[in-house]
Design a protein around this motif. Structure first.
Motif, PDB file in Angstrom:
ATOM      1  N   GLY A  69       0.782  -1.226   0.000  1.00  0.00           N
ATOM      2  CA  GLY A  69       0.000   0.000   0.000  1.00  0.00           C
ATOM      3  C   GLY A  69       0.815   1.278   0.000  1.00  0.00           C
ATOM      4  N   ASP A  70       2.128   1.198   0.277  1.00  0.00           N
ATOM      5  CA  ASP A  70       2.972   2.398   0.272  1.00  0.00           C
ATOM      6  C   ASP A  70       3.185   2.899  -1.146  1.00  0.00           C
ATOM      7  OD1 ASP A  70       3.206   2.298   3.027  1.00  0.00           O
ATOM      8  OD2 ASP A  70       5.206   1.395   3.013  1.00  0.00           O
ATOM      9  N   LEU A  71       3.712   4.110  -1.264  1.00  0.00           N
ATOM     10  CA  LEU A  71       3.985   4.732  -2.562  1.00  0.00           C
ATOM     11  C   LEU A  71       5.477   5.018  -2.679  1.00  0.00           C
ATOM     12  CD1 LEU A  71       3.090   6.103  -5.225  1.00  0.00           C
ATOM     13  CD2 LEU A  71       2.785   8.217  -3.889  1.00  0.00           C
ATOM     14  N   VAL A  72       6.044   4.645  -3.831  1.00  0.00           N
ATOM     15  CA  VAL A  72       7.443   4.937  -4.135  1.00  0.00           C
ATOM     16  C   VAL A  72       7.491   5.809  -5.377  1.00  0.00           C
ATOM     17  CG1 VAL A  72       9.680   3.954  -4.797  1.00  0.00           C
ATOM     18  CG2 VAL A  72       8.242   2.785  -3.110  1.00  0.00           C
ATOM     19  N   ILE A  73       8.250   6.897  -5.285  1.00  0.00           N
ATOM     20  CA  ILE A  73       8.470   7.767  -6.438  1.00  0.00           C
ATOM     21  C   ILE A  73       9.850   7.446  -6.982  1.00  0.00           C
ATOM     22  CG2 ILE A  73       8.692  10.134  -7.263  1.00  0.00           C
ATOM     23  CD1 ILE A  73       6.863  10.968  -4.908  1.00  0.00           C
ATOM     24  N   THR A  74       9.901   6.928  -8.203  1.00  0.00           N
ATOM     25  CA  THR A  74      11.162   6.518  -8.810  1.00  0.00           C
ATOM     26  C   THR A  74      11.059   6.491 -10.326  1.00  0.00           C
ATOM     27  OG1 THR A  74      12.875   4.800  -8.867  1.00  0.00           O
ATOM     28  CG2 THR A  74      10.589   4.044  -8.691  1.00  0.00           C
ATOM     29  N   ALA A  75      12.179   6.751 -10.982  1.00  0.00           N
ATOM     30  CA  ALA A  75      12.265   6.585 -12.427  1.00  0.00           C
ATOM     31  C   ALA A  75      12.933   5.255 -12.765  1.00  0.00           C
ATOM     32  CB  ALA A  75      13.053   7.738 -13.045  1.00  0.00           C
ATOM     33  N   ASP A  76      13.277   4.481 -11.746  1.00  0.00           N
ATOM     34  CA  ASP A  76      13.979   3.212 -11.908  1.00  0.00           C
ATOM     35  C   ASP A  76      12.949   2.100 -12.109  1.00  0.00           C
ATOM     36  OD1 ASP A  76      15.165   0.651 -11.040  1.00  0.00           O
ATOM     37  OD2 ASP A  76      16.926   1.881 -10.561  1.00  0.00           O
ATOM     38  N   ILE A  77      12.848   1.590 -13.331  1.00  0.00           N
ATOM     39  CA  ILE A  77      11.819   0.598 -13.651  1.00  0.00           C
ATOM     40  C   ILE A  77      12.025  -0.723 -12.904  1.00  0.00           C
ATOM     41  CG2 ILE A  77      10.769  -0.744 -15.521  1.00  0.00           C
ATOM     42  CD1 ILE A  77      11.260   1.761 -17.311  1.00  0.00           C
ATOM     43  N   PRO A  78      13.265  -1.253 -12.794  1.00  0.00           N
ATOM     44  CA  PRO A  78      13.416  -2.475 -11.985  1.00  0.00           C
ATOM     45  C   PRO A  78      12.999  -2.268 -10.526  1.00  0.00           C
ATOM     46  CG  PRO A  78      15.311  -2.214 -13.418  1.00  0.00           C
ATOM     47  CD  PRO A  78      14.493  -0.946 -13.526  1.00  0.00           C
ATOM     48  N   LEU A  79      13.277  -1.097  -9.956  1.00  0.00           N
ATOM     49  CA  LEU A  79      12.814  -0.813  -8.600  1.00  0.00           C
ATOM     50  C   LEU A  79      11.289  -0.791  -8.565  1.00  0.00           C
ATOM     51  CD1 LEU A  79      12.999  -0.004  -5.638  1.00  0.00           C
ATOM     52  CD2 LEU A  79      13.442   2.354  -6.388  1.00  0.00           C
ATOM     53  N   ALA A  80      10.668  -0.133  -9.526  1.00  0.00           N
ATOM     54  CA  ALA A  80       9.205  -0.090  -9.581  1.00  0.00           C
ATOM     55  C   ALA A  80       8.630  -1.502  -9.658  1.00  0.00           C
ATOM     56  CB  ALA A  80       8.743   0.747 -10.767  1.00  0.00           C
ATOM     57  N   ASP A  81       9.259  -2.374 -10.430  1.00  0.00           N
ATOM     58  CA  ASP A  81       8.805  -3.759 -10.552  1.00  0.00           C
ATOM     59  C   ASP A  81       8.866  -4.466  -9.197  1.00  0.00           C
ATOM     60  OD1 ASP A  81       7.998  -6.153 -11.966  1.00  0.00           O
ATOM     61  OD2 ASP A  81      10.090  -6.812 -11.873  1.00  0.00           O
ATOM     62  N   ARG A  82       9.940  -4.268  -8.465  1.00  0.00           N
ATOM     63  CA  ARG A  82      10.086  -4.887  -7.146  1.00  0.00           C
ATOM     64  C   ARG A  82       9.022  -4.350  -6.179  1.00  0.00           C
ATOM     65  NH1 ARG A  82      16.253  -4.067  -5.612  1.00  0.00           N
ATOM     66  NH2 ARG A  82      15.680  -5.348  -3.804  1.00  0.00           N
ATOM     67  N   ILE A  83       8.712  -3.071  -6.284  1.00  0.00           N
ATOM     68  CA  ILE A  83       7.708  -2.448  -5.418  1.00  0.00           C
ATOM     69  C   ILE A  83       6.312  -2.975  -5.743  1.00  0.00           C
ATOM     70  CG2 ILE A  83       6.569  -0.241  -4.921  1.00  0.00           C
ATOM     71  CD1 ILE A  83       9.326  -0.742  -3.502  1.00  0.00           C
ATOM     72  N   ILE A  84       6.006  -3.069  -7.021  1.00  0.00           N
ATOM     73  CA  ILE A  84       4.695  -3.590  -7.442  1.00  0.00           C
ATOM     74  C   ILE A  84       4.513  -5.018  -6.941  1.00  0.00           C
ATOM     75  CG2 ILE A  84       3.267  -4.211  -9.456  1.00  0.00           C
ATOM     76  CD1 ILE A  84       3.580  -1.141  -8.952  1.00  0.00           C
ATOM     77  N   SER A  85       5.597  -5.814  -6.957  1.00  0.00           N
ATOM     78  CA  SER A  85       5.497  -7.203  -6.493  1.00  0.00           C
ATOM     79  C   SER A  85       5.209  -7.279  -4.995  1.00  0.00           C
ATOM     80  CB  SER A  85       6.757  -7.991  -6.840  1.00  0.00           C
ATOM     81  OG  SER A  85       7.837  -7.588  -6.035  1.00  0.00           O
ATOM     82  N   LYS A  86       5.425  -6.188  -4.261  1.00  0.00           N
ATOM     83  CA  LYS A  86       5.105  -6.134  -2.831  1.00  0.00           C
ATOM     84  C   LYS A  86       3.698  -5.569  -2.593  1.00  0.00           C
ATOM     85  CE  LYS A  86       8.149  -5.297   0.304  1.00  0.00           C
ATOM     86  NZ  LYS A  86       9.196  -4.783   1.211  1.00  0.00           N
ATOM     87  N   ASN A  87       2.919  -5.417  -3.650  1.00  0.00           N
ATOM     88  CA  ASN A  87       1.581  -4.833  -3.582  1.00  0.00           C
ATOM     89  C   ASN A  87       1.614  -3.394  -3.069  1.00  0.00           C
ATOM     90  OD1 ASN A  87       0.117  -7.054  -4.618  1.00  0.00           O
ATOM     91  ND2 ASN A  87       0.342  -8.074  -2.644  1.00  0.00           N
ATOM     92  N   ALA A  88       2.681  -2.702  -3.425  1.00  0.00           N
ATOM     93  CA  ALA A  88       2.786  -1.277  -3.148  1.00  0.00           C
ATOM     94  C   ALA A  88       2.637  -0.548  -4.482  1.00  0.00           C
ATOM     95  CB  ALA A  88       4.129  -0.970  -2.480  1.00  0.00           C
ATOM     96  N   HIS A  89       2.749   0.766  -4.460  1.00  0.00           N
ATOM     97  CA  HIS A  89       2.526   1.586  -5.652  1.00  0.00           C
ATOM     98  C   HIS A  89       3.815   2.299  -6.044  1.00  0.00           C
ATOM     99  CE1 HIS A  89      -1.762   1.050  -4.828  1.00  0.00           C
ATOM    100  NE2 HIS A  89      -1.447   1.289  -3.567  1.00  0.00           N
ATOM    101  N   ALA A  90       3.955   2.559  -7.345  1.00  0.00           N
ATOM    102  CA  ALA A  90       5.126   3.284  -7.834  1.00  0.00           C
ATOM    103  C   ALA A  90       4.684   4.257  -8.919  1.00  0.00           C
ATOM    104  CB  ALA A  90       6.173   2.320  -8.384  1.00  0.00           C
TER     105      ALA A  90
END
Length: 150
Positions: A69-90
């Motif tokens: 449920g948390d939100l991550v602001i990033t331009a790093d697509i692999p990081l965004a992928d890891r965040i999405i897999s945790k059911n968080a938002h990017a």
């Protein structure tokens, strides 16, 4: 309660006042993570974390800390992928909200372009970050927060 994480590596200056306003408006507990000192602004809601120097150290720290449920602001697509897999938002610096529906496509395109560059081809990087990008980001962030900060 939603927490926000900012991937401080290459975080555009144009976005700092936008993010700071939203952090204070919603009193969002926010962590700015980078391998060097950065300054989003002064707020009791912002915590600055400096990690060891290294290619993905900030990313690893963000993934370690972020929860569903948390939100991550990033331009790093692999990081965004890891965040999405945790059911968080990017969300990226240009306002693209990554999701389970689109992250694999973005990751595949990124990997394809990296392979092309590794073969010696010259590719164009992203266009310069500008005011329209900042406005799109501000709109997307605002819509996201209105939805999730009720």
């Amino acid at each position: 309660m939603l927490k926000m994480y900012i991937d401080g590596d290459a975080f555009p200056n144009l976005l700092k006042p936008i993010v700071l306003r939203q952090i204070d408006k919603y009193a969002i507990e926010t962590y700015a993570v980078a391998n060097k000192k950065i300054n989003i602004g002064k707020s009791p809601n912002i915590h600055y974390i400096i990690v060891e120097a290294g290619a993905d150290e900030a990313d690893h720290k963000i993934v370690e800390m972020a929860e569903e449920g948390d939100l991550v602001i990033t331009a790093d697509i692999p990081l965004a992928d890891r965040i999405i897999s945790k059911n968080a938002h990017a969300i990226d610096h240009r306002g693209e909200l990554y999701s389970e529906d689109n992250i694999k496509q973005y990751l595949a395109m990124r990997n394809l372009m990296e392979s092309i560059r590794e073969m010696g081809e010259t590719t164009k990087g992203p266009k310069a970050f500008g005011q329209k990008d900042a406005e799109h980001f501000a709109n997307q962030l605002n819509m996201f927060l209105q939805k999730y900060m009720k």
